[in-house]
Design a protein around this motif. Structure first.
Motif, PDB file in Angstrom:
ATOM      1  N   LEU A  77     -16.153   2.891  25.472  1.00 34.71           N
ATOM      2  CA  LEU A  77     -15.276   3.573  24.516  1.00 34.71           C
ATOM      3  C   LEU A  77     -13.807   3.399  24.911  1.00 34.71           C
ATOM      4  O   LEU A  77     -12.938   3.236  24.043  1.00 34.71           O
ATOM      5  CB  LEU A  77     -15.640   5.041  24.394  1.00 34.71           C
ATOM      6  CG  LEU A  77     -16.954   5.325  23.668  1.00 34.71           C
ATOM      7  CD1 LEU A  77     -17.260   6.817  23.667  1.00 34.71           C
ATOM      8  CD2 LEU A  77     -16.940   4.770  22.259  1.00 34.71           C
ATOM      9  N   ILE A  78     -13.542   3.395  26.208  1.00 29.33           N
ATOM     10  CA  ILE A  78     -12.172   3.139  26.669  1.00 29.33           C
ATOM     11  C   ILE A  78     -11.762   1.717  26.296  1.00 29.33           C
ATOM     12  O   ILE A  78     -10.647   1.491  25.816  1.00 29.33           O
ATOM     13  CB  ILE A  78     -12.048   3.401  28.185  1.00 29.33           C
ATOM     14  CG1 ILE A  78     -12.192   4.900  28.463  1.00 29.33           C
ATOM     15  CG2 ILE A  78     -10.725   2.859  28.726  1.00 29.33           C
ATOM     16  CD1 ILE A  78     -12.332   5.249  29.927  1.00 29.33           C
ATOM     17  N   VAL A  79     -12.673   0.760  26.481  1.00 22.65           N
ATOM     18  CA  VAL A  79     -12.397  -0.622  26.079  1.00 22.65           C
ATOM     19  C   VAL A  79     -12.134  -0.685  24.570  1.00 22.65           C
ATOM     20  O   VAL A  79     -11.214  -1.373  24.120  1.00 22.65           O
ATOM     21  CB  VAL A  79     -13.567  -1.554  26.475  1.00 22.65           C
ATOM     22  CG1 VAL A  79     -13.432  -2.923  25.836  1.00 22.65           C
ATOM     23  CG2 VAL A  79     -13.661  -1.681  27.986  1.00 22.65           C
ATOM     24  N   ALA A  80     -12.925   0.058  23.779  1.00 19.91           N
ATOM     25  CA  ALA A  80     -12.736   0.067  22.324  1.00 19.91           C
ATOM     26  C   ALA A  80     -11.374   0.640  21.951  1.00 19.91           C
ATOM     27  O   ALA A  80     -10.682   0.108  21.076  1.00 19.91           O
ATOM     28  CB  ALA A  80     -13.848   0.872  21.655  1.00 19.91           C
ATOM     29  N   LEU A  81     -10.996   1.732  22.609  1.00 19.29           N
ATOM     30  CA  LEU A  81      -9.684   2.332  22.329  1.00 19.29           C
ATOM     31  C   LEU A  81      -8.557   1.362  22.665  1.00 19.29           C
ATOM     32  O   LEU A  81      -7.606   1.207  21.892  1.00 19.29           O
ATOM     33  CB  LEU A  81      -9.520   3.634  23.113  1.00 19.29           C
ATOM     34  CG  LEU A  81     -10.342   4.814  22.602  1.00 19.29           C
ATOM     35  CD1 LEU A  81     -10.344   5.943  23.637  1.00 19.29           C
ATOM     36  CD2 LEU A  81      -9.824   5.294  21.265  1.00 19.29           C
ATOM     37  N   LEU A  82      -8.679   0.696  23.798  1.00 20.32           N
ATOM     38  CA  LEU A  82      -7.666  -0.295  24.174  1.00 20.32           C
ATOM     39  C   LEU A  82      -7.671  -1.475  23.200  1.00 20.32           C
ATOM     40  O   LEU A  82      -6.623  -1.972  22.809  1.00 20.32           O
ATOM     41  CB  LEU A  82      -7.890  -0.774  25.605  1.00 20.32           C
ATOM     42  CG  LEU A  82      -7.638   0.260  26.702  1.00 20.32           C
ATOM     43  CD1 LEU A  82      -8.076  -0.282  28.062  1.00 20.32           C
ATOM     44  CD2 LEU A  82      -6.187   0.678  26.728  1.00 20.32           C
ATOM     45  N   GLY A  83      -8.859  -1.931  22.815  1.00 19.77           N
ATOM     46  CA  GLY A  83      -8.969  -3.046  21.875  1.00 19.77           C
ATOM     47  C   GLY A  83      -8.384  -2.731  20.522  1.00 19.77           C
ATOM     48  O   GLY A  83      -7.802  -3.596  19.856  1.00 19.77           O
ATOM     49  N   SER A  84      -8.516  -1.482  20.090  1.00 16.94           N
ATOM     50  CA  SER A  84      -7.985  -1.113  18.775  1.00 16.94           C
ATOM     51  C   SER A  84      -6.458  -1.155  18.742  1.00 16.94           C
ATOM     52  O   SER A  84      -5.864  -1.211  17.674  1.00 16.94           O
ATOM     53  CB  SER A  84      -8.488   0.271  18.355  1.00 16.94           C
ATOM     54  OG  SER A  84      -7.916   1.274  19.162  1.00 16.94           O
ATOM     55  N   LEU A  85      -5.835  -1.151  19.909  1.00 20.53           N
ATOM     56  CA  LEU A  85      -4.371  -1.249  19.963  1.00 20.53           C
ATOM     57  C   LEU A  85      -3.867  -2.635  19.583  1.00 20.53           C
ATOM     58  O   LEU A  85      -2.676  -2.818  19.339  1.00 20.53           O
ATOM     59  CB  LEU A  85      -3.869  -0.877  21.356  1.00 20.53           C
ATOM     60  CG  LEU A  85      -4.117   0.566  21.788  1.00 20.53           C
ATOM     61  CD1 LEU A  85      -3.659   0.772  23.230  1.00 20.53           C
ATOM     62  CD2 LEU A  85      -3.424   1.541  20.855  1.00 20.53           C
ATOM     63  N   PHE A  86      -4.782  -3.612  19.502  1.00 16.72           N
ATOM     64  CA  PHE A  86      -4.383  -4.976  19.153  1.00 16.72           C
ATOM     65  C   PHE A  86      -4.310  -5.207  17.644  1.00 16.72           C
ATOM     66  O   PHE A  86      -4.020  -6.313  17.208  1.00 16.72           O
ATOM     67  CB  PHE A  86      -5.339  -5.999  19.791  1.00 16.72           C
ATOM     68  CG  PHE A  86      -5.142  -6.140  21.273  1.00 16.72           C
ATOM     69  CD1 PHE A  86      -4.120  -6.915  21.786  1.00 16.72           C
ATOM     70  CD2 PHE A  86      -5.975  -5.465  22.151  1.00 16.72           C
ATOM     71  CE1 PHE A  86      -3.929  -7.035  23.149  1.00 16.72           C
ATOM     72  CE2 PHE A  86      -5.798  -5.582  23.522  1.00 16.72           C
ATOM     73  CZ  PHE A  86      -4.764  -6.365  24.020  1.00 16.72           C
ATOM     74  N   VAL A  87      -4.613  -4.186  16.852  1.00 21.25           N
ATOM     75  CA  VAL A  87      -4.504  -4.316  15.402  1.00 21.25           C
ATOM     76  C   VAL A  87      -3.391  -3.398  14.905  1.00 21.25           C
ATOM     77  O   VAL A  87      -2.959  -2.489  15.625  1.00 21.25           O
ATOM     78  CB  VAL A  87      -5.842  -3.989  14.686  1.00 21.25           C
ATOM     79  CG1 VAL A  87      -6.925  -4.955  15.102  1.00 21.25           C
ATOM     80  CG2 VAL A  87      -6.272  -2.573  14.939  1.00 21.25           C
ATOM     81  N   SER A  88      -2.941  -3.635  13.700  1.00 20.77           N
ATOM     82  CA  SER A  88      -1.829  -2.835  13.181  1.00 20.77           C
ATOM     83  C   SER A  88      -2.241  -1.364  13.069  1.00 20.77           C
ATOM     84  O   SER A  88      -3.407  -1.046  12.847  1.00 20.77           O
ATOM     85  CB  SER A  88      -1.364  -3.380  11.834  1.00 20.77           C
ATOM     86  OG  SER A  88      -2.377  -3.245  10.884  1.00 20.77           O
ATOM     87  N   PRO A  89      -1.270  -0.464  13.214  1.00 23.09           N
ATOM     88  CA  PRO A  89      -1.574   0.976  13.227  1.00 23.09           C
ATOM     89  C   PRO A  89      -2.361   1.470  12.016  1.00 23.09           C
ATOM     90  O   PRO A  89      -3.215   2.337  12.148  1.00 23.09           O
ATOM     91  CB  PRO A  89      -0.195   1.630  13.281  1.00 23.09           C
ATOM     92  CG  PRO A  89       0.675   0.616  13.945  1.00 23.09           C
ATOM     93  CD  PRO A  89       0.156  -0.718  13.473  1.00 23.09           C
TER      94      PRO A  89
END
Length: 169
Positions: A77-89
């Motif tokens: 889930l931490i990886v997912a949260l970090l990964g979601s930062l690579f897309v627009s807000p």
């Protein structure tokens, strides 16, 4: 070869789930299916230990270190949260949800299908060390799950192509 079959199984399962979701939800495009596939692969980021073993990283950092938490629900889930930062807000929530769908599929497959000990790994660590009973149907080194996932992916791909072809008529 065993790691390849295991990774391939999870990526193909992510493809099947993502493609089925894209057949249900009109807004889903191939990039969205890819997010589910990345999520399905995320727990296996722990395999980086094959290139950078825990002791080597501990030595370089000067502190105790382990890649193992990457293969838990909290770690992924931490990886997912970090990964979601690579897309627009404005797309982050949707991207995070799709990555989490893939992550959940990975953990469910590992618990239900692929284990050799009779119990799964501690999925909810550090919250709980409980290990769910596992079905022990396959080992992660078996190629049968990858073959089954491949056939499933082919069927879903054909259904998707047929569905898209009938829309254009």
């Amino acid at each position: 070869m065993s790691a390849v079959a295991d990774v391939l199984t999870h990526v193909l399962a992510g493809y099947v789930i993502g493609t089925l979701l894209s057949m249900r939800y009109e807004w889903m495009r191939p990039a969205h299916v890819t997010l589910v596939m990345i999520g399905a692969l995320a727990p296996d980021f722990v395999k980086i230990e094959l290139l950078l073993p825990d002791p080597a990283v501990s030595f370089l950092l000067g502190v105790p270190f382990s890649w193992a938490p990457l293969h838990t629900l909290v770690g992924t889930l931490i990886v997912a949260l970090l990964g979601s930062l690579f897309v627009s807000p404005d797309l982050r929530r949707r991207a995070l949800a799709l990555i989490v769908v893939g992550i959940v599929s990975h953990h469910v497959l590992d618990i239900v299908l692929v284990t050799a000990t009779g119990h799964s790994y501690a999925v909810f660590w550090p919250i709980s060390g409980y290990r769910f009973p596992a079905a022990d149907l396959f080992l992660s080194s078996d190629r049968w799950p990858a073959l089954g996932a491949g056939v499933s992916a082919l069927v879903v791909w054909l259904l998707s192509r047929h569905r898209h072809g009938s829309r254009q008529v």
